[in-house]
Design an enzyme around this catalytic site. Structure first.
Site, PDB file in Angstrom:
ATOM      1  N   ALA A  91      29.072 -16.049  -2.288  1.00 18.82           N
ATOM      2  CA  ALA A  91      27.681 -15.666  -2.586  1.00 18.82           C
ATOM      3  C   ALA A  91      27.694 -14.328  -3.312  1.00 18.82           C
ATOM      4  O   ALA A  91      28.676 -13.581  -3.237  1.00 18.82           O
ATOM      5  CB  ALA A  91      26.862 -15.555  -1.303  1.00 18.82           C
ATOM      6  N   GLY A 105      28.211 -16.911 -11.138  1.00 15.54           N
ATOM      7  CA  GLY A 105      29.174 -17.622 -11.993  1.00 15.54           C
ATOM      8  C   GLY A 105      28.546 -18.824 -12.685  1.00 15.54           C
ATOM      9  O   GLY A 105      29.241 -19.593 -13.342  1.00 15.54           O
ATOM     10  N   GLU A 111      25.976 -26.148  -6.607  1.00 12.62           N
ATOM     11  CA  GLU A 111      26.222 -25.510  -5.302  1.00 12.62           C
ATOM     12  C   GLU A 111      25.072 -25.787  -4.330  1.00 12.62           C
ATOM     13  O   GLU A 111      25.290 -26.053  -3.148  1.00 12.62           O
ATOM     14  CB  GLU A 111      26.385 -23.997  -5.481  1.00 12.62           C
ATOM     15  CG  GLU A 111      27.704 -23.617  -6.137  1.00 12.62           C
ATOM     16  CD  GLU A 111      27.834 -22.125  -6.387  1.00 12.62           C
ATOM     17  OE1 GLU A 111      28.969 -21.667  -6.523  1.00 12.62           O
ATOM     18  OE2 GLU A 111      26.809 -21.428  -6.472  1.00 12.62           O
TER      19      GLU A 111
END
Ligand SMILES: O=C[C@H](O)[C@H](O)[C@H](O)COP(=O)(O)O
Length: 262
Positions: A91, A105, A111
């Protein structure tokens, strides 16, 4: 990989090392993205190769899929797995309620889908990721390329209507061109400084046409494992409300992280 890891890498490694202890034989796992999650993937690969651990992994990015295959983890898609036992991911920020900012990213969309399709989500992080209030880290918002400037203008209007303090937005770039996510979308980063009502902001952002998803993970994370450069590890468990302290012995794992580094 330098022979000696930096304190921040040791902290990430320590958190990942503790997190893989939650993994059991036969599990279907969500595999997160980023430098911290990469340690977890390498450690799991080691367990598959050396200890015969049987797991299947659902990666959250092409980067993670490539790494997982490289280290010997069987990779399947989420539609094949349908539901996952556990997701372990990094995170960019976490707060005392274990709400998160993710997507530094650019992998926030996969995710979030993978984490919400899991019985449990464990976040692994170095101590610098802990904040009293989310928002110092720019909040990533994934938008489709069609009409992205209109979506960005609507996002800015929304920030004004919510009376959010910081309102600067930037299109994430990759050199001269916009950064493109695995899903072919752009990322608009919101420089908010402090997010007063993260739950409200997360909901409202996703109502804007062209917005696919935002990097606020509210009520998704169950456990945060916080690593320190000296091997100390703290476990924050939202359900049990407990904080356990533990220490990873780097001497015991020295070969492991020297072998596993890239
Ligand atoms: O899109 C990237 C992910 O949300 C990462 O998990 C997050 O940015 C943390 O990455 P790192 O472990 O490299 O700090």
């Amino acid at each position: 990989m330098p022979a000696e890891l930096s304190p921040i890498d040791k902290a990430k490694f320590a958190a990942a090392r503790r997190a893989v202890e939650y993994v059991e034989d036969g599990m279907r796992l969500g595999l997160g993205t980023g430098s911290t999650a990469a340690w977890m993937v390498r450690l799991l690969g080691e367990m598959v190769r050396e200890e015969g651990l049987r797991i299947t992994g659902v990666p959250t990015s092409t980067r993670t899929a490539d790494l997982a295959r490289e280290v010997g983890i069987t990779v399947i898609g989420l539609d094949e797995a349908k539901w996952l036992d556990l997701t372990i991911d990094g995170a960019d920020e976490f707060d005392p309620q274990l709400n998160l900012i993710k997507g530094g990213g650019g992998a926030l969309l996969q995710e979030k889908i993978v984490a919400t399709a899991s019985d449990q989500m464990i976040v692994i992080a170095d101590a610098a990721k802990e904040v009293a209030q989310l928002g110092a880290f720019p909040l990533p918002v994934e938008v489709i390329p069609f009409g992205w400037q209109t979506s960005r203008a609507l996002i800015e209007e929304t920030l004004v209507s919510l009376d959010v303090l910081g309102r600067e937005t930037t299109l994430r770039m990759n050199g001269e061109r916009p950064f493109v996510t695995d899903e072919g979308n752009y990322i608009v980063d919101l420089h908010l400084n402090r997010i007063g009502n993260a739950r409200q902001l997360a909901l409202v952002l996703n109502q804007i046409p062209g917005v696919v998803e935002n990097g606020l993970f509210i009520d998704i994370c169950d456990v945060v494992i916080v690593g320190q450069g000296d091997g100390r590890v703290e476990i924050r468990d939202i359900n049990q409300g407990t904080v356990q302290h533990d220490r990873i012995d780097f001497l015991e794992t020295e070969n492991l992280f020297t072998d596993l580094g890239d």
